[in-house]
Design a protein around this motif. Structure first.
Motif, PDB file in Angstrom:
ATOM      1  N   TYR A 112       0.892  -1.151  -0.069  1.00 48.64           N
ATOM      2  CA  TYR A 112      -0.041  -0.089   0.112  1.00 48.64           C
ATOM      3  C   TYR A 112       0.283   1.205   0.186  1.00 48.64           C
ATOM      4  O   TYR A 112       0.534   2.378  -0.407  1.00 48.64           O
ATOM      5  CB  TYR A 112      -1.392  -0.147   1.654  1.00 48.64           C
ATOM      6  CG  TYR A 112      -2.613  -0.873   0.791  1.00 48.64           C
ATOM      7  CD1 TYR A 112      -3.432  -0.322   0.765  1.00 48.64           C
ATOM      8  CD2 TYR A 112      -2.660  -2.107   1.323  1.00 48.64           C
ATOM      9  CE1 TYR A 112      -4.458  -0.413   0.647  1.00 48.64           C
ATOM     10  CE2 TYR A 112      -3.137  -2.333   1.223  1.00 48.64           C
ATOM     11  CZ  TYR A 112      -5.052  -2.076   0.724  1.00 48.64           C
ATOM     12  OH  TYR A 112      -5.860  -2.417  -0.041  1.00 48.64           O
ATOM     13  N   GLN A 113       1.633   1.474   0.747  1.00 49.50           N
ATOM     14  CA  GLN A 113       2.897   2.486   0.745  1.00 49.50           C
ATOM     15  C   GLN A 113       3.327   2.699  -0.420  1.00 49.50           C
ATOM     16  O   GLN A 113       3.605   3.925  -0.834  1.00 49.50           O
ATOM     17  CB  GLN A 113       3.491   2.205   2.005  1.00 49.50           C
ATOM     18  CG  GLN A 113       4.950   3.567   2.305  1.00 49.50           C
ATOM     19  CD  GLN A 113       4.160   4.683   2.970  1.00 49.50           C
ATOM     20  OE1 GLN A 113       2.923   4.738   2.440  1.00 49.50           O
ATOM     21  NE2 GLN A 113       5.085   5.460   3.415  1.00 49.50           N
ATOM     22  N   HIS A 136      -5.237   9.260   0.573  1.00 51.05           N
ATOM     23  CA  HIS A 136      -5.063   8.738   1.421  1.00 51.05           C
ATOM     24  C   HIS A 136      -5.815   8.526   2.411  1.00 51.05           C
ATOM     25  O   HIS A 136      -5.766   6.857   3.171  1.00 51.05           O
ATOM     26  CB  HIS A 136      -4.477   9.592   2.359  1.00 51.05           C
ATOM     27  CG  HIS A 136      -3.405   9.432   3.808  1.00 51.05           C
ATOM     28  ND1 HIS A 136      -4.280   9.310   4.614  1.00 51.05           N
ATOM     29  CD2 HIS A 136      -2.268   8.711   4.055  1.00 51.05           C
ATOM     30  CE1 HIS A 136      -3.565   8.926   6.256  1.00 51.05           C
ATOM     31  NE2 HIS A 136      -1.766   8.377   5.664  1.00 51.05           N
ATOM     32  N   TRP A 137      -6.800   9.050   2.702  1.00 51.69           N
ATOM     33  CA  TRP A 137      -7.673   8.923   3.673  1.00 51.69           C
ATOM     34  C   TRP A 137      -8.534   7.381   2.847  1.00 51.69           C
ATOM     35  O   TRP A 137      -8.771   5.830   3.803  1.00 51.69           O
ATOM     36  CB  TRP A 137      -9.195   9.330   3.580  1.00 51.69           C
ATOM     37  CG  TRP A 137     -10.093   8.939   5.028  1.00 51.69           C
ATOM     38  CD1 TRP A 137     -10.548   8.412   6.020  1.00 51.69           C
ATOM     39  CD2 TRP A 137     -11.195   7.950   4.241  1.00 51.69           C
ATOM     40  NE1 TRP A 137     -11.190   8.187   6.542  1.00 51.69           N
ATOM     41  CE2 TRP A 137     -12.008   7.761   5.172  1.00 51.69           C
ATOM     42  CE3 TRP A 137     -11.727   7.810   3.496  1.00 51.69           C
ATOM     43  CZ2 TRP A 137     -13.049   6.910   5.341  1.00 51.69           C
ATOM     44  CZ3 TRP A 137     -13.190   6.928   3.000  1.00 51.69           C
ATOM     45  CH2 TRP A 137     -14.055   7.051   4.301  1.00 51.69           C
ATOM     46  N   ARG A 140      -6.005   4.066   3.200  1.00 54.88           N
ATOM     47  CA  ARG A 140      -5.528   3.918   4.919  1.00 54.88           C
ATOM     48  C   ARG A 140      -7.009   3.256   4.778  1.00 54.88           C
ATOM     49  O   ARG A 140      -7.084   2.142   5.850  1.00 54.88           O
ATOM     50  CB  ARG A 140      -5.764   4.666   6.195  1.00 54.88           C
ATOM     51  CG  ARG A 140      -5.064   4.672   7.188  1.00 54.88           C
ATOM     52  CD  ARG A 140      -5.730   5.881   8.041  1.00 54.88           C
ATOM     53  NE  ARG A 140      -4.958   6.094   9.257  1.00 54.88           N
ATOM     54  CZ  ARG A 140      -5.968   5.469  10.153  1.00 54.88           C
ATOM     55  NH1 ARG A 140      -6.937   5.775  10.371  1.00 54.88           N
ATOM     56  NH2 ARG A 140      -5.439   5.210  11.275  1.00 54.88           N
ATOM     57  N   GLN A 163      -1.254   1.500  15.274  1.00 58.56           N
ATOM     58  CA  GLN A 163      -1.172   3.531  14.608  1.00 58.56           C
ATOM     59  C   GLN A 163       0.673   3.634  15.607  1.00 58.56           C
ATOM     60  O   GLN A 163       0.782   3.223  16.390  1.00 58.56           O
ATOM     61  CB  GLN A 163      -1.949   3.480  15.492  1.00 58.56           C
ATOM     62  CG  GLN A 163      -2.710   5.458  15.612  1.00 58.56           C
ATOM     63  CD  GLN A 163      -2.748   5.530  14.528  1.00 58.56           C
ATOM     64  OE1 GLN A 163      -2.704   5.361  13.281  1.00 58.56           O
ATOM     65  NE2 GLN A 163      -3.735   6.051  14.936  1.00 58.56           N
ATOM     66  N   CYS A 175       0.594   7.566  11.351  1.00 59.00           N
ATOM     67  CA  CYS A 175       1.022   6.482   9.884  1.00 59.00           C
ATOM     68  C   CYS A 175       0.429   5.046  10.920  1.00 59.00           C
ATOM     69  O   CYS A 175       0.547   5.000  12.043  1.00 59.00           O
ATOM     70  CB  CYS A 175       1.974   6.382   9.698  1.00 59.00           C
ATOM     71  SG  CYS A 175       3.697   6.348  10.925  1.00 59.00           S
ATOM     72  N   PHE A 192       2.910   2.856   6.132  1.00 58.55           N
ATOM     73  CA  PHE A 192       1.747   3.462   5.547  1.00 58.55           C
ATOM     74  C   PHE A 192       1.354   5.557   6.172  1.00 58.55           C
ATOM     75  O   PHE A 192       1.505   4.929   6.960  1.00 58.55           O
ATOM     76  CB  PHE A 192       0.874   2.741   5.189  1.00 58.55           C
ATOM     77  CG  PHE A 192      -0.342   3.134   4.218  1.00 58.55           C
ATOM     78  CD1 PHE A 192      -0.469   3.307   3.171  1.00 58.55           C
ATOM     79  CD2 PHE A 192      -1.613   4.302   5.304  1.00 58.55           C
ATOM     80  CE1 PHE A 192      -1.080   3.915   2.152  1.00 58.55           C
ATOM     81  CE2 PHE A 192      -2.604   4.408   4.125  1.00 58.55           C
ATOM     82  CZ  PHE A 192      -2.289   4.622   2.375  1.00 58.55           C
ATOM     83  N   GLY A 193       1.424   6.007   5.080  1.00 56.32           N
ATOM     84  CA  GLY A 193       1.245   7.460   5.853  1.00 56.32           C
ATOM     85  C   GLY A 193       2.850   7.721   6.220  1.00 56.32           C
ATOM     86  O   GLY A 193       3.453   7.541   5.546  1.00 56.32           O
TER      87      GLY A 193
END
Length: 295
Positions: A112-113, A136-137, A140, A163, A175, A192-193
């Motif tokens: 995903y990242q 992003h939302w 995620r 988290q 992230c 991710f993030g």
């Protein structure tokens, strides 16, 4: 091509270009893709970007002068964002990705990242890069649902498990993070993030953004097969795959002590087990499998 002139001049240049391509290069000019647009009212599209000329009288600098009128702007098209989000949705709702169910958590988060990072990096030049918060939302949410679906847990529990916070030049950002410790080495980190959605005017675009349509990376089962090692006795001779129909078959009543291969499969929550020929035959014969071989 940009032109500060009338539409008639633009059409004349287009005709000259068409003639040059036909007579000199023996190429045809695509009428569908070669359009004449007014940059202040209709954006031009190039390499996935929207090119427009800005006009806003209320945008002023410290000397009270209009500071953006006539400046060319690069923007992320709304349609591009919507199409990207749609890859992680079904019926207008975020959805898990079934094709990643057999991968481990580290690989899923990394996947995903890589898709998100590639898309964001490609649009770093855009003035509205912050609009990618919607992507992003969506990604995620899809990632959390994929992990929750895999582990048969709620999304809330997945958030609590993964988290984390990452420090960035613009401050800390939340992230999702998976850390795999390694003895004597730095731990492996999948995250991710944690990517600031800030415009980078000096960024260099090296490639097109990563999409999920590319050939998927090797999944966990393939990696285990390539290791060519029995997961029970560590033998590398005649390695095979043992399958079961469903994980519920491991929970048979009446067994005082579960065999080693059952405990291994139950702990990994996998319906496959990489074993050598001797251990495989022992499993089907209901006999004890070999113990791990020494170094």
């Amino acid at each position: 091509m940009g032109l500060a002139g009338s539409k008639e001049e633009a059409e004349a240049i287009k005709r000259r270009l068409k003639a040059f391509l036909q007579e000199t290069l023996k190429l045809e000019l695509s009428e569908e893709k070669t359009l004449i647009t007014h940059a202040s009212t209709q954006p031009a599209h190039f390499l996935g970007y929207e090119l427009t000329v800005q006009y806003r009288d209320d945008k002023r600098d410290q000397t009270d002068r209009r500071c953006i009128n006539g400046h060319v702007s690069l923007r992320v098209p709304t349609k591009i964002i919507e199409n990207k989000c749609a890859l992680y949705m079904r019926k207008n709702k975020t959805h898990h990705r079934a094709e990643l169910m057999s991968d481990d958590d580290f690989s899923i988060i990394s996947r995903y990242q890589s898709e998100y990072r590639g898309f964001v990096q490609y649009y770093q030049l855009a003035q509205n890069v912050s609009w990618l918060w919607k992507l992003h939302w969506v990604m995620r949410s899809s990632l959390l649902k994929t992990l929750a679906h895999k582990h048969k847990r709620s999304v809330t529990k997945m958030v609590r498990t993964y988290q984390a916070t990452k420090e960035t030049p613009y401050g800390p950002m939340k992230c999702l993070e998976k850390i795999v410790p390694r003895e004597g080495k730095k731990p492996l980190v999948a995250r991710f993030g944690g990517i600031p959605l800030r415009r980078q005017p000096q960024a260099t675009l090296l490639d097109l953004p990563v999409t999920i349509k590319r050939k998927p990376a090797r999944n966990e089962l393939l990696k285990r097969l390539l290791a060519n090692t029995c997961e029970l006795c560590t033998s590398t001779h005649q390695v095979e795959v043992h399958h079961i129909r469903k994980l519920a078959d491991l929970k048979k009543r009446g067994q005082a002590e579960k065999p080693q291969w059952v405990r291994v499969m139950a702990a990994r929550r996998r319906k496959t087990l990489i074993v050598c020929r001797e251990c495989h035959q022992a499993i089907h014969a209901g006999k004890p499998t070999r113990k791990p071989l020494g170094p």
